[in-house]
Write a protein that holds these residues in place. Structure first.
Motif, PDB file in Angstrom:
ATOM      1  N   ILE A  88       0.823  -1.203   0.116  1.00 16.92           N
ATOM      2  CA  ILE A  88       0.075   0.125  -0.039  1.00 16.92           C
ATOM      3  C   ILE A  88       0.960   1.237   0.127  1.00 16.92           C
ATOM      4  O   ILE A  88       2.014   1.198   0.377  1.00 16.92           O
ATOM      5  N   ASP A  89       0.315   2.238  -0.437  1.00 18.51           N
ATOM      6  CA  ASP A  89       0.934   3.744  -0.453  1.00 18.51           C
ATOM      7  C   ASP A  89       0.149   4.859  -0.003  1.00 18.51           C
ATOM      8  O   ASP A  89      -1.123   4.746   0.004  1.00 18.51           O
ATOM      9  N   SER A  90       0.600   5.756   0.684  1.00 16.80           N
ATOM     10  CA  SER A  90      -0.304   7.087   0.740  1.00 16.80           C
ATOM     11  C   SER A  90      -0.098   7.820  -0.385  1.00 16.80           C
ATOM     12  O   SER A  90       0.753   8.012  -1.182  1.00 16.80           O
ATOM     13  N   VAL A  91      -1.433   8.441  -0.444  1.00 21.21           N
ATOM     14  CA  VAL A  91      -1.509   9.350  -1.790  1.00 21.21           C
ATOM     15  C   VAL A  91      -2.067  10.686  -1.329  1.00 21.21           C
ATOM     16  O   VAL A  91      -2.411  10.778  -0.142  1.00 21.21           O
ATOM     17  N   ALA A  92      -2.094  11.767  -2.301  1.00 20.96           N
ATOM     18  CA  ALA A  92      -2.403  13.029  -2.159  1.00 20.96           C
ATOM     19  C   ALA A  92      -4.119  13.021  -1.981  1.00 20.96           C
ATOM     20  O   ALA A  92      -4.723  11.929  -2.322  1.00 20.96           O
ATOM     21  N   PRO A  93      -4.610  13.842  -1.236  1.00 20.80           N
ATOM     22  CA  PRO A  93      -5.974  14.166  -1.095  1.00 20.80           C
ATOM     23  C   PRO A  93      -7.020  13.978  -2.334  1.00 20.80           C
ATOM     24  O   PRO A  93      -6.636  14.500  -3.362  1.00 20.80           O
ATOM     25  N   ILE A  94      -7.848  13.227  -2.427  1.00 22.88           N
ATOM     26  CA  ILE A  94      -8.937  12.985  -3.363  1.00 22.88           C
ATOM     27  C   ILE A  94      -9.832  14.292  -3.283  1.00 22.88           C
ATOM     28  O   ILE A  94     -10.325  14.526  -2.299  1.00 22.88           O
ATOM     29  N   ARG A  95     -10.155  15.009  -4.447  1.00 21.59           N
ATOM     30  CA  ARG A  95     -10.938  16.412  -3.941  1.00 21.59           C
ATOM     31  C   ARG A  95     -12.008  16.380  -5.043  1.00 21.59           C
ATOM     32  O   ARG A  95     -12.110  15.884  -6.237  1.00 21.59           O
ATOM     33  N   PHE A  96     -13.222  16.976  -4.864  1.00 16.56           N
ATOM     34  CA  PHE A  96     -14.028  17.183  -5.765  1.00 16.56           C
ATOM     35  C   PHE A  96     -13.600  18.441  -6.759  1.00 16.56           C
ATOM     36  O   PHE A  96     -12.731  19.198  -6.262  1.00 16.56           O
ATOM     37  N   GLU A  97     -13.854  18.513  -7.932  1.00 19.91           N
ATOM     38  CA  GLU A  97     -13.280  19.428  -8.970  1.00 19.91           C
ATOM     39  C   GLU A  97     -13.429  20.692  -8.639  1.00 19.91           C
ATOM     40  O   GLU A  97     -12.838  21.676  -8.775  1.00 19.91           O
ATOM     41  N   ASP A  98     -14.625  21.230  -7.862  1.00 25.72           N
ATOM     42  CA  ASP A  98     -15.084  22.438  -7.563  1.00 25.72           C
ATOM     43  C   ASP A  98     -14.811  22.809  -5.938  1.00 25.72           C
ATOM     44  O   ASP A  98     -15.103  23.511  -5.160  1.00 25.72           O
ATOM     45  N   ALA A  99     -13.963  21.783  -5.305  1.00 36.86           N
ATOM     46  CA  ALA A  99     -13.590  21.926  -3.722  1.00 36.86           C
ATOM     47  C   ALA A  99     -13.002  23.195  -3.607  1.00 36.86           C
ATOM     48  O   ALA A  99     -12.206  23.700  -4.362  1.00 36.86           O
ATOM     49  N   VAL A 100     -13.122  23.829  -2.429  1.00 36.06           N
ATOM     50  CA  VAL A 100     -12.534  25.224  -1.841  1.00 36.06           C
ATOM     51  C   VAL A 100     -11.207  24.800  -0.922  1.00 36.06           C
ATOM     52  O   VAL A 100     -10.439  25.737  -0.695  1.00 36.06           O
ATOM     53  N   THR A 101     -11.080  23.472  -0.496  1.00 36.30           N
ATOM     54  CA  THR A 101      -9.949  23.073   0.114  1.00 36.30           C
ATOM     55  C   THR A 101      -9.873  21.686   0.094  1.00 36.30           C
ATOM     56  O   THR A 101     -10.679  21.008  -0.310  1.00 36.30           O
ATOM     57  N   ASP A 102      -8.542  21.175   0.564  1.00 31.85           N
ATOM     58  CA  ASP A 102      -8.430  19.636   0.701  1.00 31.85           C
ATOM     59  C   ASP A 102      -9.243  18.740   1.415  1.00 31.85           C
ATOM     60  O   ASP A 102      -9.671  17.686   1.375  1.00 31.85           O
ATOM     61  N   GLY A 103      -9.710  19.657   2.650  1.00 29.42           N
ATOM     62  CA  GLY A 103     -10.487  19.113   3.740  1.00 29.42           C
ATOM     63  C   GLY A 103      -9.713  18.516   4.864  1.00 29.42           C
ATOM     64  O   GLY A 103     -10.266  17.475   5.281  1.00 29.42           O
ATOM     65  N   ALA A 104      -8.561  18.897   5.112  1.00 29.57           N
ATOM     66  CA  ALA A 104      -7.760  18.087   5.750  1.00 29.57           C
ATOM     67  C   ALA A 104      -8.280  18.118   7.196  1.00 29.57           C
ATOM     68  O   ALA A 104      -8.637  18.884   7.965  1.00 29.57           O
ATOM     69  N   TYR A 105      -8.031  16.491   7.912  1.00 32.52           N
ATOM     70  CA  TYR A 105      -8.753  16.450   9.058  1.00 32.52           C
ATOM     71  C   TYR A 105      -7.492  16.047   9.864  1.00 32.52           C
ATOM     72  O   TYR A 105      -6.789  15.195   9.916  1.00 32.52           O
ATOM     73  N   ARG A 106      -6.990  17.320  10.659  1.00 28.94           N
ATOM     74  CA  ARG A 106      -5.489  17.056  11.189  1.00 28.94           C
ATOM     75  C   ARG A 106      -5.648  17.599  12.724  1.00 28.94           C
ATOM     76  O   ARG A 106      -6.530  18.619  13.046  1.00 28.94           O
ATOM     77  N   LYS A 107      -5.161  16.992  13.560  1.00 27.50           N
ATOM     78  CA  LYS A 107      -5.360  17.213  14.945  1.00 27.50           C
ATOM     79  C   LYS A 107      -4.068  16.747  15.614  1.00 27.50           C
ATOM     80  O   LYS A 107      -3.012  16.206  15.216  1.00 27.50           O
ATOM     81  N   PRO A 108      -3.717  17.527  17.065  1.00 28.76           N
ATOM     82  CA  PRO A 108      -2.857  17.179  17.804  1.00 28.76           C
ATOM     83  C   PRO A 108      -3.155  15.573  18.463  1.00 28.76           C
ATOM     84  O   PRO A 108      -4.311  15.633  19.014  1.00 28.76           O
ATOM     85  N   SER A 109      -2.357  14.938  18.626  1.00 29.86           N
ATOM     86  CA  SER A 109      -2.619  13.743  19.317  1.00 29.86           C
ATOM     87  C   SER A 109      -2.457  14.059  20.670  1.00 29.86           C
ATOM     88  O   SER A 109      -3.681  13.498  21.617  1.00 29.86           O
ATOM     89  N   MET A 110      -1.837  14.925  21.213  1.00 35.11           N
ATOM     90  CA  MET A 110      -2.074  15.367  22.807  1.00 35.11           C
ATOM     91  C   MET A 110      -1.086  16.412  22.899  1.00 35.11           C
ATOM     92  O   MET A 110      -0.493  17.043  21.868  1.00 35.11           O
ATOM     93  N   LEU A 111      -0.941  17.034  24.058  1.00 37.35           N
ATOM     94  CA  LEU A 111      -0.338  18.673  24.242  1.00 37.35           C
ATOM     95  C   LEU A 111       0.271  18.450  25.506  1.00 37.35           C
ATOM     96  O   LEU A 111      -0.197  17.968  26.576  1.00 37.35           O
ATOM     97  N   PHE A 112       1.399  19.306  25.644  1.00 40.47           N
ATOM     98  CA  PHE A 112       1.931  19.623  27.008  1.00 40.47           C
ATOM     99  C   PHE A 112       1.328  21.000  27.400  1.00 40.47           C
ATOM    100  O   PHE A 112       1.384  22.214  26.354  1.00 40.47           O
ATOM    101  N   ALA A 113       0.689  21.177  28.477  1.00 38.52           N
ATOM    102  CA  ALA A 113       0.131  22.490  28.929  1.00 38.52           C
ATOM    103  C   ALA A 113       1.019  23.014  30.182  1.00 38.52           C
ATOM    104  O   ALA A 113       1.317  22.042  30.951  1.00 38.52           O
ATOM    105  N   ILE A 114       0.919  23.903  30.776  1.00 35.62           N
ATOM    106  CA  ILE A 114       1.460  24.582  31.868  1.00 35.62           C
ATOM    107  C   ILE A 114       0.389  25.098  32.816  1.00 35.62           C
ATOM    108  O   ILE A 114      -0.574  25.922  32.354  1.00 35.62           O
ATOM    109  N   SER A 115       0.284  24.968  33.988  1.00 35.90           N
ATOM    110  CA  SER A 115      -0.745  25.115  34.994  1.00 35.90           C
ATOM    111  C   SER A 115      -0.856  26.605  35.163  1.00 35.90           C
ATOM    112  O   SER A 115       0.212  27.265  35.419  1.00 35.90           O
ATOM    113  N   ARG A 116      -2.205  27.113  35.202  1.00 37.10           N
ATOM    114  CA  ARG A 116      -2.298  28.651  35.373  1.00 37.10           C
ATOM    115  C   ARG A 116      -2.000  28.832  37.045  1.00 37.10           C
ATOM    116  O   ARG A 116      -1.763  29.894  37.341  1.00 37.10           O
ATOM    117  N   ASN A 117      -1.979  27.635  37.907  1.00 37.54           N
ATOM    118  CA  ASN A 117      -1.693  27.625  39.127  1.00 37.54           C
ATOM    119  C   ASN A 117      -0.177  27.595  39.498  1.00 37.54           C
ATOM    120  O   ASN A 117       0.058  27.559  40.640  1.00 37.54           O
TER     121      ASN A 117
END
Length: 418
Positions: A277-306
């Motif tokens: 298998i191989d990864s490929v570029a996003p498939i799009r509608f011909e009139d798409a206004v964006t690739d529609g990427a669903y991208r997110k952080p898996s987790m984050l480091f935060a600093i306590s406000r306290n």
């Protein structure tokens, strides 16, 4: 000599004055625990701080953190799951605003898009540890045997699906689309057409109109009707087995899917000999206004406000994520790092496999709006998936399904109104 001793004493006193006793909490497995403790030790020594580790498995971590946050007793540095941001920082005030620590933390190592996903009401609530996105995987062996090129538009996709079944037989399907994957394909279709995420951050309500969502659901219906994907009935009849556990996937009779970039080997390893298998570029509608990427952080480091020592905590966080000592200690125990300098260092060291790097680059380069953590709220996602299942069984049409999803989503979102 007296001057030298005086200078040394002054430096020692300055170091002692800025030294801090900190705490850090996180969840994970044994390898993450060992690596994080090593990183805290080397970064603590480098910057003159001590950091007490507080670690556990994933089960129970949310409950513990919820209790600590309610009592303002959380650690100085906290590992947070991205979908939890609305729970702890609905107004952006739940954690320390890291833009106020930009002289200590090298924020340039994260893109604006990455930082946007952890910014709430204009306040930077944390730093993404790794960023993951959905990408298209296709079985090269199956497509080549059928003489079909990898599609780049949705019309090419439907033509390829028909050609595959004509060439190889009715038992072949070009793609996989069940449960969460079906939901995210509908989301992809709507985002490509509208450029809008499911949730409007200004109103905290569903951004899509019923008509826009109904069109995305009808697109899913077309996937089923054309045989590009298997119906919910077919999947249920086969026991709703995970894709990577199916013989039809291993043997190439299901020729593609829309999965997380980091899961490449989860889907590649079960393939029969000769199948690739191989990864490929996003498939799009011909009139798409964006690739529609669903991208997110898996987790984050935060600093306590306290935290009594946010600057010291920032030094430790910056060391772990952008300085050689911390990067080398943490390695890839939280995935391919979102920090550019960390990712480059691990890739150069050969610690990240090229297949993962390629899939990740595709996910990162795709265009799309910032994704709200509410997309992964369990009640919202459950209502979305349930409505799609009813639609696929013919119990409701796409208009009714859209109304059900929007109503359920807005009910969930209203619980977080300030």
């Amino acid at each position: 000599m007296k001057l030298h001793l005086t200078t040394a004493l002054a430096l020692t006193l300055a170091t002692q004055a800025t030294a801090a006793d900190l705490r850090m909490s996180w969840w994970g497995g044994e390898s993450r625990h060992v690596a994080t403790q090593e990183a805290l030790e080397v970064c603590g020594e480098k910057h003159g701080h001590t950091v007490a580790p507080e670690f556990t498995g994933f089960d129970g971590y949310l409950e513990k953190l919820t209790t600590q946050m309610a009592g303002s007793t959380e650690a100085d540095i906290v590992q947070v799951n991205w979908p939890w941001l609305p729970l702890f920082s609905q107004d952006g005030e739940g954690f320390y605003d890291l833009t106020e620590l930009s002289e200590t933390i090298d924020l340039s190592q994260w893109s604006d898009d990455q930082l946007a996903t952890v910014t709430v009401q204009g306040k930077l609530n944390g730093l993404p540890l790794s960023t993951t996105g959905r990408v298209f995987f296709f079985n090269n062996t199956t497509l080549e045997a059928a003489g079909i090129p990898v599609p780049s538009t949705w019309e090419e996709f439907f033509s390829a699906a028909a050609a595959l079944r004509e060439s190889q037989g009715e038992g072949y399907n070009l793609f996989n689309a069940v449960k969460e994957t079906a939901q995210l394909l509908v989301t992809l279709a709507v985002v490509q057409k509208t450029g809008k995420d499911l949730v409007d951050p200004e109103t905290n309500r569903v951004a899509w109109s019923p008509e826009e969502l109904a069109a995305g659901i009808a697109f899913y219906g077309r996937l089923i009707e054309t045989g590009a994907v298997r119906s919910q009935q077919q999947e249920a009849g086969e026991g709703n087995v995970n894709l990577y556990e199916k013989q039809d996937w291993a043997q190439g009779r299901i020729a593609g899917s829309y999965e997380w970039d980091t899961t490449y080997f989860k889907y590649a390893d079960p393939l029969d000999e000769g199948q690739t298998i191989d990864s490929v570029a996003p498939i799009r509608f011909e009139d798409a206004v964006t690739d529609g990427a669903y991208r997110k952080p898996s987790m984050l480091f935060a600093i306590s406000r306290n935290s009594d020592n946010p600057e010291a905590a920032a030094e430790i966080v910056n060391c772990m994520l952008t300085e050689p000592e911390g990067i080398d200690a943490l390695k890839d125990t939280r995935g391919l790092p979102a920090s550019k300098v960390a990712a480059d260092r691990l890739i150069e060291a050969g610690m990240i496999k090229p297949e993962i790097v390629k899939a990740h680059e595709i996910a990162m380069e795709a265009s799309g709006p910032a994704i709200s953590p509410f997309n992964e709220h369990p009640e919202l996602r459950g209502a979305f998936i349930d409505a799609l299942e009813e639609y696929s069984y013919g119990m409701i049409d796409e208009v009714e399904a859209a109304e059900v999803i929007i109503d359920a989503a807005n009910d969930v979102l209203s619980d977080f109104d300030s």
